[in-house]
Design a protein around this motif. Structure first.
Motif, PDB file in Angstrom:
ATOM      1  N   UNK A   1       8.849  -4.896 -15.225  1.00 31.88           N
ATOM      2  CA  UNK A   1       7.519  -4.279 -15.141  1.00 31.88           C
ATOM      3  C   UNK A   1       7.273  -3.933 -13.678  1.00 31.88           C
ATOM      4  N   UNK A   2       7.377  -2.648 -13.328  1.00 29.53           N
ATOM      5  CA  UNK A   2       7.253  -2.226 -11.940  1.00 29.53           C
ATOM      6  C   UNK A   2       5.792  -2.009 -11.565  1.00 29.53           C
ATOM      7  N   UNK A   3       5.397  -2.542 -10.420  1.00 29.95           N
ATOM      8  CA  UNK A   3       4.047  -2.409  -9.866  1.00 29.95           C
ATOM      9  C   UNK A   3       2.963  -2.580 -10.932  1.00 29.95           C
ATOM     10  N   UNK A   4       2.895  -3.756 -11.559  1.00 35.87           N
ATOM     11  CA  UNK A   4       1.882  -3.972 -12.594  1.00 35.87           C
ATOM     12  C   UNK A   4       0.471  -3.802 -12.042  1.00 35.87           C
ATOM     13  N   UNK A   5      -0.340  -3.090 -12.787  1.00 37.09           N
ATOM     14  CA  UNK A   5      -1.727  -2.812 -12.377  1.00 37.09           C
ATOM     15  C   UNK A   5      -1.800  -2.135 -11.011  1.00 37.09           C
TER      16      UNK A   5
ATOM     17  N   UNK B   1      -0.182  -0.865   6.126  1.00 40.22           N
ATOM     18  CA  UNK B   1       0.215  -0.369   4.814  1.00 40.22           C
ATOM     19  C   UNK B   1      -0.991   0.269   4.139  1.00 40.22           C
ATOM     20  N   UNK B   2      -0.793   1.468   3.588  1.00 43.60           N
ATOM     21  CA  UNK B   2      -1.914   2.223   3.001  1.00 43.60           C
ATOM     22  C   UNK B   2      -2.113   1.947   1.516  1.00 43.60           C
ATOM     23  N   UNK B   3      -1.161   1.303   0.887  1.00 41.76           N
ATOM     24  CA  UNK B   3      -1.295   1.006  -0.538  1.00 41.76           C
ATOM     25  C   UNK B   3      -2.572   0.205  -0.781  1.00 41.76           C
ATOM     26  N   UNK B   4      -3.373   0.607  -1.763  1.00 44.84           N
ATOM     27  CA  UNK B   4      -4.632  -0.114  -1.998  1.00 44.84           C
ATOM     28  C   UNK B   4      -4.435  -1.542  -2.486  1.00 44.84           C
ATOM     29  N   UNK B   5      -3.319  -1.768  -3.199  1.00 43.71           N
ATOM     30  CA  UNK B   5      -3.056  -3.113  -3.709  1.00 43.71           C
ATOM     31  C   UNK B   5      -1.607  -3.479  -3.380  1.00 43.71           C
ATOM     32  N   UNK B   6      -1.425  -4.563  -2.667  1.00 41.24           N
ATOM     33  CA  UNK B   6      -0.074  -5.043  -2.377  1.00 41.24           C
ATOM     34  C   UNK B   6      -0.143  -6.526  -2.028  1.00 41.24           C
ATOM     35  N   UNK B   7       1.013  -7.182  -2.118  1.00 37.39           N
ATOM     36  CA  UNK B   7       1.116  -8.599  -1.768  1.00 37.39           C
ATOM     37  C   UNK B   7       2.516  -8.856  -1.218  1.00 37.39           C
ATOM     38  N   UNK B   8       2.655  -9.939  -0.486  1.00 39.29           N
ATOM     39  CA  UNK B   8       3.948 -10.341   0.081  1.00 39.29           C
ATOM     40  C   UNK B   8       4.195 -11.804  -0.229  1.00 39.29           C
TER      41      UNK B   8
ATOM     42  N   UNK C   1      10.697 -10.200 -10.016  1.00 38.56           N
ATOM     43  CA  UNK C   1       9.252  -9.977 -10.046  1.00 38.56           C
ATOM     44  C   UNK C   1       8.756  -9.292  -8.776  1.00 38.56           C
ATOM     45  N   UNK C   2       9.697  -8.758  -7.983  1.00 38.74           N
ATOM     46  CA  UNK C   2       9.333  -8.011  -6.781  1.00 38.74           C
ATOM     47  C   UNK C   2       9.664  -6.540  -6.981  1.00 38.74           C
ATOM     48  N   UNK C   3       8.905  -5.679  -6.322  1.00 37.27           N
ATOM     49  CA  UNK C   3       9.177  -4.241  -6.369  1.00 37.27           C
ATOM     50  C   UNK C   3      10.040  -3.799  -5.192  1.00 37.27           C
ATOM     51  N   UNK C   4       9.867  -4.441  -4.050  1.00 35.34           N
ATOM     52  CA  UNK C   4      10.611  -4.090  -2.839  1.00 35.34           C
ATOM     53  C   UNK C   4      10.872  -5.368  -2.043  1.00 35.34           C
ATOM     54  N   UNK C   5      12.105  -5.524  -1.574  1.00 34.42           N
ATOM     55  CA  UNK C   5      12.446  -6.611  -0.661  1.00 34.42           C
ATOM     56  C   UNK C   5      12.493  -6.042   0.748  1.00 34.42           C
ATOM     57  N   UNK C   6      11.828  -6.707   1.688  1.00 33.62           N
ATOM     58  CA  UNK C   6      11.766  -6.227   3.069  1.00 33.62           C
ATOM     59  C   UNK C   6      12.551  -7.184   3.963  1.00 33.62           C
ATOM     60  N   UNK C   7      13.516  -6.622   4.708  1.00 33.04           N
ATOM     61  CA  UNK C   7      14.378  -7.420   5.596  1.00 33.04           C
ATOM     62  C   UNK C   7      14.274  -6.811   7.001  1.00 33.04           C
ATOM     63  N   UNK C   8      13.308  -7.269   7.809  1.00 36.52           N
ATOM     64  CA  UNK C   8      13.027  -6.642   9.101  1.00 36.52           C
ATOM     65  C   UNK C   8      13.753  -7.285  10.291  1.00 36.52           C
TER      66      UNK C   8
END
Length: 383
Positions: A196-200, A227-234, A278-285
């Motif tokens: 389930x990608x980017x639920x809600x 980040x401009x996305x209205x809804x996001x979490x890390x 359960x993640x949409x994107x993994x960030x490795x900075x």
């Protein structure tokens, strides 16, 4: 062929992240190769403090699949286990090839000494220790240590590096030592359920690995502010110095993004698998990575990645399975936002195909075994 792996920490010492996982998986697959007898000599370290030890002892040494693991008791620091000095000589005498992991570690010197004295071929995996960045500490003591190590190398020795980038830096700090590039492998899990990608409409970001300044988490936290996305979490999975984690949490408060971040500690097994799925994107900075095991694991689970140019993962850009960008906060934020408009499901499917074709463990273990045989053959010809 009798292969001895000497490593300062071994599974289940998950705190040490990618290197521990990759050496464990390599041993699992090497042990299944016909004609290979494998042993591992390590310590029971479970962390950086003296009292952090695995609850595992010699009686547990035969509980690995097809090979024996001998744990020497850590008495000080991260991996100071004097018992290795007694164990290393008969272990090296038994082996046809010795595979040493780590540079700046207690088991390194006795292993080099034994391999040289007993004239055994040695493959040495720095696991990124020879790479440097602006935050590298103790540069001069490390240079002295490396010089001493070079004088102890056996006649037949080769560095094993996991990327061409790591090879270049390794040659700068170990001049005259030959090298071979063999990437880490990755387990490709079976995926039976539809994701389930980017639920809600929520973009779910993931960070996984030990908490250390080299991982660039400060830049990622500041990036969230942009980040401009209205809804996001890390979700941040990993452990490290509690004081360092506290500084990250304070930075998140300072930039007004603390409520979007969950610090969830170390993770393994099915919980780890669930974290990727359960993640949409993994960030490795990261500022610097010799390989970046979390990138490989994420792609193997079909999760696109934003990886920094401090990692050797240009392929995420060229194969359109993520973004490969500098790790300054604004660039990271823009890369994260750009993925919101992508077909993440298609990206994930391409990612899995890339990992199957180039990074599956059976093929990687076969390449490593071929390197052992070539090195041993050179030795026998000279003798």
């Amino acid at each position: 062929m009798k292969v001895l792996h000497v490593v300062p920490s071994f599974f289940p010492a998950a705190l040490f992240g990618g290197p521990t996982v990759s050496v464990y998986q390599l041993c699992n697959h090497l042990a299944q190769k016909p004609g290979v007898t494998l042993r591992v000599l390590t310590t029971n370290t479970a962390g950086y403090r003296t009292n952090e030890r695995l609850s595992i002892f010699e009686r547990d040494a035969d509980k690995y699949d097809g090979y024996a693991v001998h744990f020497c008791t850590k008495l000080l620091g991260t991996a100071v286990a004097p018992g290795i000095w007694a164990r290393i000589w008969p272990a090296v005498a038994w082996a046809d090839v010795v595979h040493l992991t780590a540079i700046y570690s207690f088991p390194t010197l006795p292993t080099l000494m034994a391999a040289r004295a007993l004239q055994k071929p040695l493959i040495w995996s720095p696991r990124g220790a020879l790479k440097e960045w602006s935050g590298t500490r103790k540069k001069w003591p490390k240079a002295v240590w490396r010089r001493g190590c070079r004088t102890l190398l056996p006649a037949q020795a080769m560095l094993h590096v996991t990327s061409s980038e790591e090879e270049l830096e390794s040659k700068l700090r170990m001049p005259g030592v030959s090298s071979i590039v063999i990437p880490n492998g990755v387990e490709i899990p079976e995926l039976y359920n539809t994701r389930d990608w980017m639920p809600n409409g929520e973009l779910r970001l993931l960070s996984m690995g030990r908490l250390d300044p080299i991982k660039g988490l400060e830049n990622l936290i500041v990036a969230l502010r942009h980040v401009r996305a209205p809804r996001f979490s890390l979700k941040v999975f990993g452990t490290g110095d509690p004081r360092y984690q506290a500084s990250l949490e304070a930075l998140a408060v300072e930039h007004g993004v603390r409520e979007r971040i969950s610090f969830l500690g170390a993770v393994s097994g099915e919980v780890k698998r669930s974290a990727f799925l359960s993640a949409d994107v993994c960030v490795v900075p990261s500022f610097s990575e010799n390989f970046g095991m979390v990138v490989a694991e994420s792609l193997a689970h079909g999760t696109p990645v934003v990886a920094s140019t401090g990692t050797p993962w240009q392929i995420v850009q060229s194969a359109s399975i993520g973004r490969w960008v500098s790790n300054d906060p604004l660039t990271l934020a823009n890369a994260i936002d750009s993925l919101r408009g992508e077909d993440l499901a298609s990206m994930g499917r391409r990612a899995r195909e890339v990992m199957k074709s180039a990074f599956a463990w059976p093929a990687v273990a076969a390449r490593m075994l071929a390197a052992y045989k070539a090195l041993r053959g050179d030795t026998q010809k000279q003798m």
